[in-house]
Design a protein around this motif. Structure first.
Motif, short mmCIF file in Angstrom:
data_model
loop_
_atom_site.label_atom_id
_atom_site.label_comp_id
_atom_site.label_asym_id
_atom_site.label_seq_id
_atom_site.Cartn_x
_atom_site.Cartn_y
_atom_site.Cartn_z
N LEU A 68 0.62 -0.91 0.24
CA LEU A 68 0.01 -0.11 0.15
C LEU A 68 0.94 1.33 -0.50
CD1 LEU A 68 -2.50 -1.08 2.44
CD2 LEU A 68 -2.88 -1.02 -0.32
N ILE A 69 2.02 1.02 0.41
CA ILE A 69 3.14 2.66 1.03
C ILE A 69 3.31 2.57 -0.63
CG2 ILE A 69 5.02 3.19 1.67
CD1 ILE A 69 3.96 2.25 4.44
N ALA A 70 4.55 1.57 -1.41
CA ALA A 70 4.56 1.82 -2.83
C ALA A 70 3.60 1.88 -3.53
CB ALA A 70 4.65 -0.01 -2.61
N MET A 71 2.19 1.43 -3.70
CA MET A 71 1.83 2.06 -4.45
C MET A 71 1.09 3.85 -4.38
SD MET A 71 -1.20 -1.06 -4.35
CE MET A 71 -3.14 -0.10 -5.59
N ALA A 72 1.00 4.58 -2.72
CA ALA A 72 0.55 5.85 -2.79
C ALA A 72 2.06 6.15 -3.59
CB ALA A 72 0.27 6.15 -1.60
N HIS A 73 3.29 5.55 -3.11
CA HIS A 73 4.51 5.74 -3.25
C HIS A 73 4.33 6.40 -5.26
CE1 HIS A 73 8.90 6.79 -4.23
NE2 HIS A 73 8.75 7.59 -3.25
N ALA A 74 4.22 6.01 -6.07
CA ALA A 74 4.32 5.57 -7.35
C ALA A 74 3.29 6.11 -7.79
CB ALA A 74 4.14 3.53 -7.49
N LEU A 75 2.01 6.28 -7.32
CA LEU A 75 1.16 7.65 -7.62
C LEU A 75 1.45 8.82 -7.60
CD1 LEU A 75 -1.71 7.95 -8.47
CD2 LEU A 75 -2.65 8.00 -6.34
N TRP A 76 2.22 8.80 -6.63
CA TRP A 76 3.53 10.65 -5.71
C TRP A 76 4.50 10.63 -7.00
CZ3 TRP A 76 2.75 15.41 -4.90
CH2 TRP A 76 3.54 15.92 -4.56
N PHE A 77 4.94 9.41 -7.27
CA PHE A 77 6.07 9.87 -8.26
C PHE A 77 5.35 9.54 -9.87
CE2 PHE A 77 9.12 7.65 -11.09
CZ PHE A 77 10.05 8.23 -10.45
#
Length: 89
Positions: A68-77
């Protein structure tokens, strides 16, 4: 991957984006050395790190949270370059 980049026409491929996992300590320095050996402008290469959804050896239960953290970070990226390009236009 860097071996492949060595034979490609660098003047036609730009800007170049190098993305590695946040826990990867080897590949971005290799990419920086590769870019500095080309002698090109600094603005033609961009280096970024992203979170991995699951590290090697991590349990599947704890990988739910890190995914979930990686998905949020990828979305921000993904959103961040759009914001930057819109601000400069």
């Amino acid at each position: 991957m860097l071996n492949l980049l060595e034979v490609l026409p660098k003047e036609r491929l730009g800007p170049r984006f190098y993305i590695a996992a946040a826990t990867d300590d080897m590949n971005l320095p290799k990419a920086r050395v590769f870019e500095s050996s080309l002698g090109t402008q600094v603005d033609t290469a961009h280096f970024s790190q992203i979170y991995r959804s699951r590290e090697v050896g991590q349990s599947y239960i704890t990988s739910i949270g890190t995914t979930l953290i990686a998905m949020a970070h990828a979305l921000w990226f993904e959103i961040r370059p759009m914001r930057i390009s819109n601000e400069t236009s």
